[in-house]
Write a protein that holds these residues in place. Structure first.
Motif, mmCIF file in Angstrom:
data_model
loop_
_atom_site.group_PDB
_atom_site.id
_atom_site.type_symbol
_atom_site.label_atom_id
_atom_site.label_comp_id
_atom_site.label_asym_id
_atom_site.label_seq_id
_atom_site.Cartn_x
_atom_site.Cartn_y
_atom_site.Cartn_z
ATOM 1 N N VAL A 10 0.840 -1.202 0.000
ATOM 2 C CA VAL A 10 0.000 0.000 0.000
ATOM 3 C C VAL A 10 0.872 1.248 0.000
ATOM 4 O O VAL A 10 0.576 2.223 -0.702
ATOM 5 C CB VAL A 10 -0.968 -0.011 1.205
ATOM 6 N N LEU A 18 -5.160 -2.258 -2.328
ATOM 7 C CA LEU A 18 -6.316 -2.629 -1.507
ATOM 8 C C LEU A 18 -7.512 -2.986 -2.379
ATOM 9 O O LEU A 18 -8.247 -3.942 -2.089
ATOM 10 C CB LEU A 18 -6.677 -1.495 -0.548
ATOM 11 N N TYR A 22 -9.381 -6.527 -2.379
ATOM 12 C CA TYR A 22 -10.813 -6.553 -2.099
ATOM 13 C C TYR A 22 -11.570 -7.273 -3.219
ATOM 14 O O TYR A 22 -12.436 -8.101 -2.954
ATOM 15 C CB TYR A 22 -11.350 -5.128 -1.932
#
Length: 62
Positions: A10, A18, A22
């Protein structure tokens, strides 16, 4: 160790990492749900087939 790796990714690549994780997680959840439905449908079809076979008349051998 896993959370350190995610934090590094990140920090280097921003929120896109992310988003990818996800989306992969959501895809896995959908796959699990689909497999559960297919397993249940298969079990129902097996039960229906068994009931039909039990009710069919048995053919005599002669």
């Amino acid at each position: 160790m896993g959370s350190d790796l995610i934090l590094k990714l990140v920090a280097e690549h921003g929120p896109w990492v992310l988003l990818v994780f996800y989306l992969l997680w959501r895809d896995m959840q959908k796959d699990i749900a689909t497999r559960a439905v297919l397993d249940k449908n298969s079990a129902i079809l097996i039960e229906i087939t068994t009931i039909i076979r039990e009710r069919l008349p048995v053919r005599g051998g002669g």
